[in-house]
Design a protein around this motif. Structure first.
Motif, PDB file in Angstrom:
ATOM      1  N   ARG A 106      32.146  57.190 -32.883  1.00 44.91           N
ATOM      2  CA  ARG A 106      33.125  56.869 -31.864  1.00 44.91           C
ATOM      3  C   ARG A 106      34.419  57.601 -32.186  1.00 44.91           C
ATOM      4  NH1 ARG A 106      31.704  52.771 -28.554  1.00 44.91           N
ATOM      5  NH2 ARG A 106      33.874  52.520 -27.892  1.00 44.91           N
ATOM      6  N   THR A 107      35.308  57.694 -31.200  1.00 43.46           N
ATOM      7  CA  THR A 107      36.562  58.411 -31.397  1.00 43.46           C
ATOM      8  C   THR A 107      37.738  57.560 -30.932  1.00 43.46           C
ATOM      9  OG1 THR A 107      36.277  59.501 -29.252  1.00 43.46           O
ATOM     10  CG2 THR A 107      35.537  60.704 -31.211  1.00 43.46           C
ATOM     11  N   SER A 108      38.909  57.936 -31.420  1.00 45.56           N
ATOM     12  CA  SER A 108      40.153  57.261 -31.047  1.00 45.56           C
ATOM     13  C   SER A 108      41.212  58.318 -30.781  1.00 45.56           C
ATOM     14  CB  SER A 108      40.603  56.329 -32.182  1.00 45.56           C
ATOM     15  OG  SER A 108      41.857  55.746 -31.899  1.00 45.56           O
ATOM     16  N   LEU A 109      42.097  58.038 -29.819  1.00 44.27           N
ATOM     17  CA  LEU A 109      43.125  59.012 -29.460  1.00 44.27           C
ATOM     18  C   LEU A 109      44.401  58.283 -29.063  1.00 44.27           C
ATOM     19  CD1 LEU A 109      44.126  61.871 -28.778  1.00 44.27           C
ATOM     20  CD2 LEU A 109      43.048  61.636 -26.528  1.00 44.27           C
ATOM     21  N   HIS A 110      45.520  58.625 -29.710  1.00 47.68           N
ATOM     22  CA  HIS A 110      46.808  58.068 -29.345  1.00 47.68           C
ATOM     23  C   HIS A 110      47.393  58.829 -28.156  1.00 47.68           C
ATOM     24  CE1 HIS A 110      46.600  55.825 -33.042  1.00 47.68           C
ATOM     25  NE2 HIS A 110      47.812  55.330 -32.873  1.00 47.68           N
ATOM     26  N   VAL A 111      47.758  58.091 -27.112  1.00 45.29           N
ATOM     27  CA  VAL A 111      48.499  58.657 -25.981  1.00 45.29           C
ATOM     28  C   VAL A 111      49.674  57.721 -25.733  1.00 45.29           C
ATOM     29  CG1 VAL A 111      46.700  59.985 -24.835  1.00 45.29           C
ATOM     30  CG2 VAL A 111      46.820  57.551 -24.420  1.00 45.29           C
ATOM     31  N   ASP A 112      50.868  58.169 -26.062  1.00 47.49           N
ATOM     32  CA  ASP A 112      52.018  57.282 -26.017  1.00 47.49           C
ATOM     33  C   ASP A 112      52.762  57.380 -24.686  1.00 47.49           C
ATOM     34  OD1 ASP A 112      51.326  56.622 -28.610  1.00 47.49           O
ATOM     35  OD2 ASP A 112      52.675  58.079 -29.497  1.00 47.49           O
ATOM     36  N   LEU A 113      53.679  58.315 -24.585  1.00 54.01           N
ATOM     37  CA  LEU A 113      54.538  58.389 -23.405  1.00 54.01           C
ATOM     38  C   LEU A 113      54.202  59.545 -22.480  1.00 54.01           C
ATOM     39  CD1 LEU A 113      57.959  57.652 -25.162  1.00 54.01           C
ATOM     40  CD2 LEU A 113      56.442  56.050 -24.005  1.00 54.01           C
ATOM     41  N   THR A 114      53.178  60.319 -22.809  1.00 51.85           N
ATOM     42  CA  THR A 114      52.861  61.519 -22.045  1.00 51.85           C
ATOM     43  C   THR A 114      51.963  61.201 -20.863  1.00 51.85           C
ATOM     44  OG1 THR A 114      52.997  62.824 -24.066  1.00 51.85           O
ATOM     45  CG2 THR A 114      51.935  63.856 -22.174  1.00 51.85           C
ATOM     46  N   ALA A 115      52.456  61.462 -19.655  1.00 52.53           N
ATOM     47  CA  ALA A 115      51.632  61.317 -18.453  1.00 52.53           C
ATOM     48  C   ALA A 115      50.809  62.582 -18.255  1.00 52.53           C
ATOM     49  CB  ALA A 115      52.518  61.066 -17.230  1.00 52.53           C
ATOM     50  N   GLY A 116      49.631  62.442 -17.696  1.00 56.14           N
ATOM     51  CA  GLY A 116      48.787  63.593 -17.394  1.00 56.14           C
ATOM     52  C   GLY A 116      47.749  63.918 -18.443  1.00 56.14           C
ATOM     53  N   ALA A 117      47.837  63.297 -19.633  1.00 60.18           N
ATOM     54  CA  ALA A 117      46.880  63.615 -20.699  1.00 60.18           C
ATOM     55  C   ALA A 117      45.463  63.220 -20.309  1.00 60.18           C
ATOM     56  CB  ALA A 117      47.284  62.920 -21.996  1.00 60.18           C
ATOM     57  N   VAL A 118      45.309  62.025 -19.753  1.00 57.55           N
ATOM     58  CA  VAL A 118      43.976  61.553 -19.375  1.00 57.55           C
ATOM     59  C   VAL A 118      43.426  62.363 -18.217  1.00 57.55           C
ATOM     60  CG1 VAL A 118      42.725  59.589 -18.379  1.00 57.55           C
ATOM     61  CG2 VAL A 118      44.301  59.233 -20.288  1.00 57.55           C
ATOM     62  N   ALA A 119      44.274  62.686 -17.250  1.00 56.16           N
ATOM     63  CA  ALA A 119      43.823  63.505 -16.125  1.00 56.16           C
ATOM     64  C   ALA A 119      43.338  64.867 -16.610  1.00 56.16           C
ATOM     65  CB  ALA A 119      44.957  63.674 -15.111  1.00 56.16           C
ATOM     66  N   GLY A 120      44.045  65.431 -17.584  1.00 63.72           N
ATOM     67  CA  GLY A 120      43.614  66.712 -18.143  1.00 63.72           C
ATOM     68  C   GLY A 120      42.281  66.614 -18.848  1.00 63.72           C
ATOM     69  N   LEU A 121      42.084  65.548 -19.618  1.00 68.74           N
ATOM     70  CA  LEU A 121      40.801  65.346 -20.298  1.00 68.74           C
ATOM     71  C   LEU A 121      39.670  65.184 -19.291  1.00 68.74           C
ATOM     72  CD1 LEU A 121      42.005  62.881 -23.073  1.00 68.74           C
ATOM     73  CD2 LEU A 121      41.148  65.200 -23.458  1.00 68.74           C
ATOM     74  N   ARG A 122      39.942  64.451 -18.227  1.00 69.30           N
ATOM     75  CA  ARG A 122      38.903  64.254 -17.211  1.00 69.30           C
ATOM     76  C   ARG A 122      38.551  65.574 -16.534  1.00 69.30           C
ATOM     77  NH1 ARG A 122      39.243  61.062 -11.448  1.00 69.30           N
ATOM     78  NH2 ARG A 122      37.024  60.580 -11.253  1.00 69.30           N
ATOM     79  N   ALA A 123      39.573  66.386 -16.235  1.00 63.47           N
ATOM     80  CA  ALA A 123      39.327  67.669 -15.577  1.00 63.47           C
ATOM     81  C   ALA A 123      38.450  68.578 -16.426  1.00 63.47           C
ATOM     82  CB  ALA A 123      40.655  68.356 -15.260  1.00 63.47           C
ATOM     83  N   HIS A 124      38.520  68.403 -17.747  1.00 62.20           N
ATOM     84  CA  HIS A 124      37.707  69.219 -18.656  1.00 62.20           C
ATOM     85  C   HIS A 124      36.408  68.513 -19.055  1.00 62.20           C
ATOM     86  CE1 HIS A 124      41.511  71.417 -19.046  1.00 62.20           C
ATOM     87  NE2 HIS A 124      40.802  72.404 -19.558  1.00 62.20           N
ATOM     88  N   GLY A 125      36.117  67.376 -18.429  1.00 59.81           N
ATOM     89  CA  GLY A 125      34.884  66.664 -18.744  1.00 59.81           C
ATOM     90  C   GLY A 125      34.873  66.052 -20.128  1.00 59.81           C
ATOM     91  N   LEU A 126      36.054  65.606 -20.621  1.00 61.25           N
ATOM     92  CA  LEU A 126      36.164  65.148 -22.004  1.00 61.25           C
ATOM     93  C   LEU A 126      36.417  63.645 -22.145  1.00 61.25           C
ATOM     94  CD1 LEU A 126      38.261  68.113 -23.479  1.00 61.25           C
ATOM     95  CD2 LEU A 126      35.780  67.766 -23.579  1.00 61.25           C
ATOM     96  N   LEU A 127      36.298  62.896 -21.070  1.00 54.68           N
ATOM     97  CA  LEU A 127      36.404  61.447 -21.189  1.00 54.68           C
ATOM     98  C   LEU A 127      35.050  60.878 -21.598  1.00 54.68           C
ATOM     99  CD1 LEU A 127      38.652  60.326 -18.194  1.00 54.68           C
ATOM    100  CD2 LEU A 127      39.294  60.726 -20.577  1.00 54.68           C
ATOM    101  N   ARG A 128      35.071  59.906 -22.521  1.00 56.06           N
ATOM    102  CA  ARG A 128      33.838  59.330 -23.064  1.00 56.06           C
ATOM    103  C   ARG A 128      33.925  57.808 -23.040  1.00 56.06           C
ATOM    104  NH1 ARG A 128      32.932  64.167 -23.263  1.00 56.06           N
ATOM    105  NH2 ARG A 128      31.923  65.363 -24.926  1.00 56.06           N
TER     106      ARG A 128
END
Length: 331
Positions: A106-128
Motif C-alpha cells: 500500500r502507499t501513502s501520500l501527503h497533500v496539504d494545501l496544494t489544489a490540483g494534485a489529485v486531479a493531476g494524478l487522476r489524469a495520469h491514471g495514478l489514483l489507487r
C-alpha cells in the motif's frame, strides 16, 4: 508503539519519511533500526518507508531491502510513502506506484494545501484504492469525489492541521464526497499521542462548522475505517468472528465518565488514556489492570530521557521551556 498501546491504540502507521539517501535505510549491526523497534513492541504497525525525500532518484534498493525484512502479514507490515508530484513529478510517482504494485505494498501520500494534485494524478491514471492521502486541506470537493471514486482513503490529523495553519479539517467534506475518512495524530510533539483527543478535536470542529457528525462516525473513523485504510480490514477494526482479537477494554466506573449511559458518546466526548484498563493484540494481553505487561517502565523512561537529551543537545535546544521556533521568535 508502547505509548500508543498505553492509550488504547492497537494499530499504527509509522511513517519513516525523511532525507534518507535513495539507497539507504537506518541499519545498525545488520538490523533495520526502526523496523526492529516496531517488532520489539507487541502492537500492530505499518512501517511506511519514504526514502529519497527531496530528490527524484530511484529508491528501489531501499524499498526492497525493507520489504525483504517484512515479507509477510505479521504484526509489522510495510507500506511505501510516495514523494508526491509537487516534489518529484508524475514520472517519479508512476515509477514508485509500479514498484509498490510489484511488491504488494500500500502507499501513502501527503497533500496539504496544494489544489490540483489529485486531479493531476487522476489524469495520469495514478489514483489507487491502495493509497491513503494525508491531510488534503487544499483539495476541492471535486478532487475529494475523485478519491472516493478511486476507492482511495483520506487520513485527517485535526490537531496538527489546525495548529500548523493548514485550515479546517476535511472531515465533513470528505464524508459528503463519499469518503470514509480516518483520523491520525501525525506529529506527536505537537499533539497528544492518543486517539481520544484526536476524535474530540475532529468532533468539536465539525460540530462548530455545520453541526455535522455524530459519535458513531468518529468511533468508526478510528476502528473499522482505519483498519481498511491500512489494508487490515480482514483482520482488525471490529469485533467479528474470524478476525484477530484486537480488543481495548475501558473502565466504565471511573468518575470522569460515570455513569456511562451511551458508551460510544462517552468514549468520543469524554474518553482518555486513563480509562484504558486492558488491551489485547491478536488475543494476547499486552496491558492488564492499567499497566503494560512485561515492560520495564523505569528502563524505558531512562532511554527516552537519554534520547531527548541527546537530540536537544545536538540541536542546541534548551530544556527549560524557553525555546521557541524561529517563526515565533520573529513575530
Amino acid at each position: 508503539m508502547k505509548t500508543l498501546l498505553t492509550g488504547g491504540t492497537v494499530v499504527s502507521m509509522d511513517p519513516a519519511v525523511g532525507d534518507l539517501s535513495p539507497g539507504d535505510v537506518l541499519i545498525e549491526d545488520g538490523v533495520i533500526v526502526e523496523v526492529a523497534a516496531l517488532q520489539d513492541s507487541p502492537g500492530r504497525s505499518v512501517f511506511c518507508l519514504g526514502a529519497g525525500w527531496g530528490t527524484s532518484d530511484p529508491v528501489d534498493s531501499a524499498v526492497r531491502r525493507v520489504r525483504d525484512a517484512l515479507p509477510g502479514d505479521g504484526p509489522v507490515t510495510m507500506a511505501l510513502g510516495l514523494r508526491g508530484p509537487e516534489a518529484t513529478g508524475m514520472d517519479t510517482v508512476a515509477r514508485e506506484l509500479k514498484l509498490a504494485d510489484g511488491l504488494g505494498l500500500r502507499t501513502s501520500l501527503h497533500v496539504d494545501l496544494t489544489a490540483g494534485a489529485v486531479a493531476g494524478l487522476r489524469a495520469h491514471g495514478l489514483l489507487r484504492d491502495t493509497t491513503t492521502f494525508v491531510h488534503g486541506n487544499g483539495l476541492g470537493d471535486e478532487e475529494l469525489r475523485m478519491l472516493a471514486d478511486a476507492g482511495s482513503s483520506l487520513s485527517i490529523s485535526p490537531d496538527v492541521e489546525l495548529k500548523m495553519g493548514f485550515g479546517q479539517p476535511m472531515t465533513g467534506r470528505a464524508l459528503a464526497a463519499g469518503l470514509r475518512p480516518t483520523l491520525s495524530v501525525d506529529d506527536v510533539p505537537s499533539a497528544a499521542g492518543d486517539l481520544f483527543s484526536t476524535m474530540r478535536t475532529a468532533f468539536a470542529v465539525q460540530r462548530g462548522l455545520d453541526g455535522g457528525l455524530c459519535s458513531r462516525h468518529l468511533l468508526s473513523f478510528v476502528t473499522v475505517d482505519a483498519a481498511a485504510s491500512c489494508g487490515l480490514a480482514a483482520r482488525a477494526g471490529s469485533i467479528t468472528p474470524g478476525k484477530d482479537a484486537d480488543l481495548v477494554l475501558l473502565r466504565a466506573d471511573d468518575l470522569t465518565v460515570f455513569p456511562v449511559t451511551d458508551p460510544v458518546a462517552s468514549v468520543v466526548s469524554a474518553g482518555h488514556p486513563g480509562l484504558v484498563d486492558t488491551v489485547l493484540v491478536a488475543g494476547r494481553v499486552v496491558k492488564r489492570d492499567g499497566a503494560l505487561v512485561g515492560v520495564d517502565l523505569p528502563a524505558l523512561r531512562a532511554r527516552l530521557l537519554a534520547s531527548r537529551d541527546r537530540i536537544a543537545a545536538a540541536a542546541g535546544v534548551p530544556l527549560d521551556g524557553t525555546w521557541r521556533p524561529e517563526v515565533l521568535r520573529a513575530q
